[in-house]
Design an enzyme around this catalytic site. Structure first.
Site: not given
Length: 274
Positions: A73, A172, A174, A201, A213
């Site tokens: 494996e 924020f 983003n 964080r 985030d």
């Protein structure tokens, strides 16, 4: 996708649970199906536009003889990843490693492990509202792109947005990015959490302030619901700070449950806000 098949390549290597297997070695039989596009090679008759199965065969032999693992494996997992990283034209592969001389003291033909691995497309939301927000987002992009099992393909502009959920906090910054990865969703989530930890964080308040985030928005066309992870992101269609950056990099991407494109979801959200 088209397929190039290498069938029953025999090599002598040192893999096995028992020490003598790793010392004396034994025969392994490897078959691999490489998923790629042969169209350009077929039209031009140029090998550079295809995957050279001779090179891949020698690469497999070299890789398997230069490493030692106890489990088939583990050998299969590492070999599959090595092929995907070495040959960019291979988008997916089926790999089987057979062990015809398995030491189990019973008559058998062969024991084998067969796996399918490939590159996946994920979309990640980025957010920060503490400290140097742009530096944190840039750090996340950089860390993901530095991983050998990830490739950042597109990054949106960064967008200043009002806080969502808990409104008594700073605005924020983003964004969103498109990622090619061979990690499965749970492994990708773990990698994102690790990057968040490197950005210090702290998870104290739901929807509260955070240095960084990172959320998985979509992963191929997968629908997944576990206690730890929901794909596609449950609230992405309700968040303009997700849809606006996503509309920059993948307006045509369809939500696997609703069938709506990112652009359609954004337009619907704008209409509902009016």
């Amino acid at each position: 996708m088209d397929k190039i098949t290498i069938d029953k390549l025999e090599i002598f290597a040192n893999h096995g649970v028992y020490p003598e297997e790793n010392v004396l070695g034994q025969k392994f039989i490897i078959s691999v199906v490489l998923y790629t596009s042969t169209r350009k090679a077929g039209v031009t008759d140029e090998l550079s536009f295809s995957v050279n199965y001779g090179e891949v065969s020698h690469f497999i032999r070299k890789y398997m003889t230069e490493h030692t693992w106890k489990l088939l494996e583990c050998a299969a997992e590492h070999l599959a990843q090595a092929i995907l990283l070495e040959y960019p034209l291979v988008k997916k592969l089926d790999l089987e490693i057979q062990k015809p001389w398995a030491p189990i003291a019973l008559p058998l033909n062969t024991v084998s492990v067969k796996i399918t691995r490939g590159w996946h497309t994920a979309y990640i939301a980025l957010g920060s509202n503490i400290g140097d927000k742009k530096a944190y987002l840039d750090m996340a992009v950089k860390h993901l792109n530095e991983r050998k099992d990830c490739q950042v393909k597109k990054v949106s502009d960064y967008l200043v947005t009002e806080p969502y959920g808990v409104t008594d906090q700073d605005d924020f910054l983003n964004g969103a990015l498109e990622l090619q990865t061979i990690l499965d969703p749970e492994e990708l989530l773990q990698a994102l959490h690790q990057i968040e930890q490197e950005a210090n964080r702290v998870r104290t308040i739901h929807w509260g302030p955070r240095t960084l985030d990172l959320d998985i928005l979509m992963y191929d066309d997968l629908v997944l619901d576990t206690p730890e992870l929901h794909i596609p992101h449950i609230e992405m269609h309700l968040r303009d700070f997700v849809l606006i950056p996503m509309d920059q990099i993948a307006p045509w991407k369809r939500h696997p449950l609703t069938g709506k494109t990112v652009e359609e979801m954004l337009q619907n959200l704008k209409s509902n806000d009016q």
